[in-house]
Scaffold this active site. Structure first.
Site, PDB file in Angstrom:
ATOM      1  N   ASP A 178       0.900  -1.150   0.000  1.00 31.53           N
ATOM      2  CA  ASP A 178       0.000   0.000   0.000  1.00 31.53           C
ATOM      3  C   ASP A 178       0.928   1.185   0.000  1.00 31.53           C
ATOM      4  OD1 ASP A 178      -1.523   2.248   0.807  1.00 31.53           O
ATOM      5  OD2 ASP A 178      -3.103   0.850   1.341  1.00 31.53           O
ATOM      6  N   HIS A 179       1.061   1.849  -1.139  1.00 37.77           N
ATOM      7  CA  HIS A 179       2.177   2.804  -1.237  1.00 37.77           C
ATOM      8  C   HIS A 179       2.017   3.990  -0.289  1.00 37.77           C
ATOM      9  CE1 HIS A 179      -0.275   5.148  -4.122  1.00 37.77           C
ATOM     10  NE2 HIS A 179       0.528   6.158  -3.837  1.00 37.77           N
ATOM     11  N   LYS A 183       4.753   6.750   2.453  1.00 45.47           N
ATOM     12  CA  LYS A 183       4.832   8.222   2.503  1.00 45.47           C
ATOM     13  C   LYS A 183       5.351   8.662   3.864  1.00 45.47           C
ATOM     14  CE  LYS A 183       1.186   8.967  -0.888  1.00 45.47           C
ATOM     15  NZ  LYS A 183       1.709   9.680  -2.033  1.00 45.47           N
ATOM     16  N   HIS A 241      -5.588   2.883   0.825  1.00 51.22           N
ATOM     17  CA  HIS A 241      -4.853   4.012   1.399  1.00 51.22           C
ATOM     18  C   HIS A 241      -5.556   4.683   2.580  1.00 51.22           C
ATOM     19  CE1 HIS A 241      -2.790   3.196  -2.233  1.00 51.22           C
ATOM     20  NE2 HIS A 241      -3.447   3.999  -3.024  1.00 51.22           N
TER      21      HIS A 241
END
Ligand code: BG6
Length: 480
Positions: A178-179, A183, A241
């Site tokens: 889950d990019h 972050k 996200h």
């Protein structure tokens, strides 16, 4: 310090993700000196390319993504090799295994393999099964599988994919991406919460009035109509996200900082999210779809969108967390395409603290966690207005982490590749997290046909119904 030498096998190398995110991330790792000299990248696609053509396209994509990249020397591009095959065809894999062994021998890679699935999701099951069944060469070397989202289309399909994965991979080799977890500000949430006496004791229903999470994008679905129309904002953004972000923001203090302890805390929170029944879906979910205007196309006019599609490009929700920490503290979330700005942030609104007496009005303390485009933390609190007056005014303590960085934050994929390469699973999702997020999203999606689909103007804040969702509770979205 260079990461261990490895063969990085990129399934779906001609796609958007590779072009926009993965080549820049690999380039950043390369320029920072993290990639061992012999590390190689084997890109897999169906196009009839050779290594030269492949390297030319990488240079072109990097020049588009990062105009300042120094690509004249070939130390970066010469790490790339191309293998043409059809990933849906079982027989095609034999040639791939031979190619991998050839490269591993030539470059003395020692058998470490990182497989990255960035293909169309339909190919995930077949490709992961073949990779899993393939005999792994080296003693003492590692094998890892990184899988892009979406992990399934709903709980049933995610479960069946997971079961097939687990037949051929142990859990510790599976890196579900889950990019957003890559972050910088998502990782900062944990430090902000758990390393500050200022915040941690008040992070609960006694002190917090409500929470707002907004992830808005000004662009439409671009060239992704085929994928997006089967997805929509709930599957594309909320299941992954936004719920991951919420889990970090509201979970209990983990027992420690190991991947398992952090993920255990997230799972407990995700399981405490109250599922939606028909009544709640009607009143606490707002779905929308963007219209066109003189400059931009409406969703229904985008390429590959079937006539009359009811796929939502906007979703706003009022979530309830059924645990002692958060009971009766609503969490409002919204996300959508073609809105008025590119912005991801969390706004935490504290309860009102009245000043003694009734004459002076104090505002609520508000903490804003800015995720993008700016990264930072903005705290708003009451002070006396300067001068002879005794009136109260709000001060801002605004820390912009990305404005003039001493050390710039790595891009999300750069961080995730680095962690997977190092064998750190903390920022990857475990199966039970996926199970809990699909359970919630399925509970909303089952009412989709009955829910109205509100139209909204491009460049707006989304449908006005999303404002009504908060207005009913006497609140408003804070566009801070
Ligand atoms: C992806 C979604 O996972 O995340 C896209 O599929 C979305 O639709 C993107 O645009 C947003 O990522 P970021 O990092 O640009 O906020």
């Amino acid at each position: 310090m260079p990461l261990e030498p490895a063969l990085f096998i990129l399934f779906g190398t001609t796609g958007d993700l590779a072009r926009k995110k993965l080549y820049p991330a690999l380039y950043a790792l390369h320029t920072a000196g993290h990639l061992a000299p012999q590390t190689a990248i084997l890109g897999i696609g169906r196009r009839d390319w050779d290594d030269t053509k492949y390297r030319e396209t990488i240079v072109a994509s990097l020049r588009a993504a990062e105009p300042a990249a120094h690509l004249d020397d070939t130390t970066f591009t010469s790490r790339f090799f191309y293998h043409r095959m059809d990933m849906a065809v079982q027989e095609d894999y034999t040639g791939l295994w031979d190619h991998m062994i050839r490269l591993e021998t030539e470059r003395q890679l020692g058998g470490n393999r990182i497989n990255f699935l960035a293909t169309a999701p339909e190919l995930f099951p077949v490709a992961s099964r073949q990779i899993g069944l393939n005999r792994h060469p080296g003693q003492g070397s590692f094998r890892r599988l990184m899988i892009e989202k979406p992990f399934g289309q709903d709980l049933a399909s995610a479960r069946s994919f997971n079961e097939s994965l687990r037949e051929v991979f142990p859990e510790h080799e599976i890196y579900r991406i889950d990019h957003y977890l890559g972050k910088a500000m998502l990782q900062n949430i944990l430090v902000l919460r758990f390393a500050n006496q200022l915040f941690e004791p008040g992070w609960n229903r006694q002190h917090i009035d409500h929470i707002q999470v907004s992830v808005t994008e000004p662009f439409g679905i671009e060239q992704r109509g085929g994928y997006y129309d089967n997805s929509g904002a709930l599957r594309d953004m909320v299941q992954s996200h936004l719920l991951q972000l919420l889990a970090l923001l509201t979970m209990d203090r983990p027992g420690g900082d190991t991947p398992e302890e952090i993920r255990n805390a997230k799972v407990s929170l995700l399981r405490a999210l109250r599922p939606f029944d028909a009544d709640r879906a009607m009143t606490e979910v707002v779905l929308g779809q963007y219209d066109g205007d003189s400059r931009t196309r409406g969703y229904l006019d985008e390429a590959n969108i079937p006539a009359g599609s009811r796929t939502e490009t906007f979703a706003a929700l009022r979530l309830s967390i059924d645990n002692d920490r958060w009971r009766d503290v609503p969490v409002y979330m919204r996300t959508g395409k073609r809105l008025n700005r590119y912005d991801a942030k969390i706004v935490i609104v504290f309860k009102h603290q009245p000043y003694p007496g009734s004459a002076k009005e104090s505002g609520r303390n508000t903490l804003i966690i800015r995720i993008q485009p700016q990264e930072g933390i903005d705290l708003r609190f009451n002070i006396k207005q300067p001068g002879m007056t005794t009136a109260i005014t709000q001060a801002h303590m605004d820390i912009c982490q990305s404005c003039d960085p001493v050390v710039p934050s790595p891009q999300a994929y750069e961080k995730l590749l680095y962690d997977a390469w190092s064998g750190d699973l903390s920022l990857f999702t475990r199966w039970d997290e996926i199970e809990a997020t699909w359970t919630l999203v399925d509970s909303i999606r089952q009412w989709r046909k009955q829910l109205p689909l509100f139209r909204y103007t491009p460049g707006s804040n989304g449908p006005v119904a999303a404002d009504r969702l908060l207005a009913r509770d006497g609140r408003a979205w804070l566009n801070l």
